[in-house]
Design an enzyme around this catalytic site. Structure first.
Site, PDB file in Angstrom:
ATOM      1  N   HIS A 272       6.264  -5.418  -0.257  1.00  0.00           N
ATOM      2  CA  HIS A 272       6.497  -6.125   0.976  1.00  0.00           C
ATOM      3  C   HIS A 272       6.007  -7.379   1.753  1.00  0.00           C
ATOM      4  O   HIS A 272       5.012  -7.987   0.697  1.00  0.00           O
ATOM      5  CB  HIS A 272       5.468  -5.095   2.063  1.00  0.00           C
ATOM      6  CG  HIS A 272       6.739  -4.008   1.979  1.00  0.00           C
ATOM      7  ND1 HIS A 272       6.474  -2.642   1.296  1.00  0.00           N
ATOM      8  CD2 HIS A 272       7.722  -3.323   2.926  1.00  0.00           C
ATOM      9  CE1 HIS A 272       7.577  -1.926   1.841  1.00  0.00           C
ATOM     10  NE2 HIS A 272       7.820  -2.516   2.606  1.00  0.00           N
TER      11      HIS A 272
ATOM     12  N   LYS B 200       3.371  -7.504   6.791  1.00  0.00           N
ATOM     13  CA  LYS B 200       1.754  -5.388   6.785  1.00  0.00           C
ATOM     14  C   LYS B 200       0.993  -5.159   5.962  1.00  0.00           C
ATOM     15  O   LYS B 200       0.557  -5.334   4.621  1.00  0.00           O
ATOM     16  CB  LYS B 200       3.167  -4.963   5.635  1.00  0.00           C
ATOM     17  CG  LYS B 200       3.693  -3.382   5.645  1.00  0.00           C
ATOM     18  CD  LYS B 200       4.795  -2.663   4.436  1.00  0.00           C
ATOM     19  CE  LYS B 200       4.621  -1.623   5.110  1.00  0.00           C
ATOM     20  NZ  LYS B 200       5.594  -1.324   6.487  1.00  0.00           N
TER      21      LYS B 200
END
Length: 237
Positions: free
Chosen positions: A135, A139
């Site tokens: 990601h 995040k």
């Protein structure tokens, strides 16, 4: 349908765009600097609130919405360990939360394939399994909520796995690795490896738009349903 937005970052703005394009009305937008909006008549008038915020804020946002009689759709992750039982109790007593670690239609399909493949692979112990998720650098939680959901589905099907963990060498645990780089929307891969061959399934999101569309579809579903709801309820996989 009247929708409130809780969290107005990139995802919130994209949800707003898609909701309006589908004919819905955004009656309230709540972000970190206007928390008093939870007490407004406009927020209380919403049919559903769509919540995408930080792990530490999510459960408190649910409570504030439920206090006003507003159903919640949430894609926030990282709160389940501490408040999962609280949410189940609240929904059993009449509150409504549609929660998904990932609202993408593609991920819903990928999850169904993952469960089916795990059932098959339970018959073939020569294959070890591991997972990797990638990601964007913003995040904070890891592994991703989607990876945890996928992992728990695998553990449920494989007799040779008793749980999951990061950075583990325990053969009885499903290893989940995480990578954070650039602006990657989300990549999840499951690998079954044997001495003879390798089987890999991967979902690679091109953008966050699929997540945002799924969240609006979930809000449309939640308006007509109650309790603790999931993607599986909506798509019947």
């Amino acid at each position: 349908m009247k929708i409130a937005l809780i969290g107005y970052g990139k995802m919130g703005k994209m949800i707003e765009e898609i909701a309006r394009s589908r004919g819905h009305e955004i009656v309230s937008i709540i972000d970190i600097d206007n928390q008093e909006e939870f007490e407004s008549d406009a927020f209380a008038s919403s049919d559903v609130a769509i919540e995408f915020t930080a792990p530490q804020a999510a459960y408190g946002n649910y409570l504030k919405a439920w206090a006003k009689g507003v159903k919640v759709v949430s894609g926030s992750t990282g709160w389940m360990k501490e408040h999962g039982d609280d949410v189940k109790t609240a929904c059993a007593s009449g509150k409504t939360l549609f929660w998904a670690s990932n609202f993408s239609i593609g991920v819903a399909i990928f999850s169904a394939v993952n469960r089916y493949l795990a059932r098959i692979m339970n018959q073939f112990p020569q294959y070890d399994v591991e997972m990797e998720e990638t990601h964007h650098v913003h995040k904070l939680d890891h592994p991703s909520g989607t990876a945890i959901t996928l992992g728990e589905d695998i553990v449920e099907q494989l007799d040779r796995k008793t749980g999951w963990a990061e950075e583990t060498t325990d053969p009885g645990l499903l290893r989940i690795d995480h990578i954070r780089r650039g602006e990657v929307p989300g990549i999840h891969s499951v690998r079954y490896d044997s001495p003879e061959d390798l089987i890999t399934i991967t979902h690679d999101a091109h953008s966050r738009r699929g997540f945002a569309l799924g969240a609006v579809l979930a809000a449309e579903y939640t308006k007509e349903h109650s309790g603790l709801l999931t993607i599986n309820d909506m798509f019947k996989f």
